[in-house]
Enzyme design. Sequence first.
Site, mmCIF file in Angstrom:
data_model
loop_
_atom_site.group_PDB
_atom_site.id
_atom_site.type_symbol
_atom_site.label_atom_id
_atom_site.label_comp_id
_atom_site.label_asym_id
_atom_site.label_seq_id
_atom_site.Cartn_x
_atom_site.Cartn_y
_atom_site.Cartn_z
ATOM 1 N N CYS A 92 0.664 -1.260 -0.001
ATOM 2 C CA CYS A 92 0.055 0.091 0.067
ATOM 3 C C CYS A 92 0.806 1.184 0.125
ATOM 4 O O CYS A 92 1.405 1.536 -0.980
ATOM 5 C CB CYS A 92 -0.971 0.005 0.996
ATOM 6 S SG CYS A 92 -2.508 1.050 1.006
ATOM 7 N N HIS A 191 -3.041 -5.292 1.391
ATOM 8 C CA HIS A 191 -2.359 -5.487 2.757
ATOM 9 C C HIS A 191 -2.236 -7.126 3.040
ATOM 10 O O HIS A 191 -3.134 -7.439 3.639
ATOM 11 C CB HIS A 191 -3.087 -4.635 3.948
ATOM 12 C CG HIS A 191 -2.966 -3.570 3.779
ATOM 13 N ND1 HIS A 191 -2.254 -2.620 4.407
ATOM 14 C CD2 HIS A 191 -3.784 -2.295 2.961
ATOM 15 C CE1 HIS A 191 -2.061 -1.297 4.427
ATOM 16 N NE2 HIS A 191 -3.440 -1.074 3.436
ATOM 17 N N GLU A 193 -0.437 -8.666 4.926
ATOM 18 C CA GLU A 193 -0.301 -8.730 6.703
ATOM 19 C C GLU A 193 -1.511 -8.830 7.105
ATOM 20 O O GLU A 193 -1.250 -9.268 8.484
ATOM 21 C CB GLU A 193 0.729 -7.734 7.139
ATOM 22 C CG GLU A 193 0.025 -6.339 7.273
ATOM 23 C CD GLU A 193 -0.012 -5.425 5.727
ATOM 24 O OE1 GLU A 193 -0.416 -4.370 5.866
ATOM 25 O OE2 GLU A 193 0.258 -6.023 4.828
#
Length: 226
Positions: A92, A191, A193
């Site tokens: 991002c 994202h 994660e």
Amino acid sequence: MSAPAAEPQAAPSRPTIGVLALQGDVREHLAALRACGAEPVLVRRVGELEAVDGLVLPGGESTAISKLLQVFDLLDPLRARLRDGMPAFGSCAGMILLASEVLDTRPDAQHLSGIDMTVRRNAFGRQVDSFETDLDFAGLDDGPVRAVFIRAPWVERAGDGVQVLATVPDGPSRGRIVAVRQGNVLATSFHPEVTGDLRVHRMFVDIVRAAGDRAGNVHTPDVQPT
């Protein structure tokens, strides 16, 4: 006569991978990297940057991170390490920072030119326009990647040496580029994660290992992961 015993397989190297810890979702990247067999460390200073085998630039606010890179005197050292081939992964805001050109950003915002690409900041809209979708991601097995987009950028131009790894599959943004790689540098609009799917992080850890094996200098800590 019995066959000779097979040579034991060497354990994979455990590279030291930094997470730029100036702003953004640092903790989630630390956890994902640790789960993938890396030794994650925080990077806020030049000395910490010099000690890592690779670096993650997390999601957050790209213009704020850009300012903090200058405040902490990290901007030029980070550019230099990227030029020297250090692996990096930006998600991002990290994708924005790694671009060679950024659209719809502040005139004083700085970027790192880690990938030959033009990125449009906040291309998908505001926070209320955040969404999730499944992506086919080149180089990853076991089905689509669930991707979370939060005030996300997209890639408007990918240079000749840039590999497009994923595009939006449907909707008004169909075909927009959202994951790329150039050499040792990887970037995603979304994202990875936050979903619990470690495949993108594993890809990056493998990139770091391969780069270290070629250079013969992967940092392998003595401590064991917790």
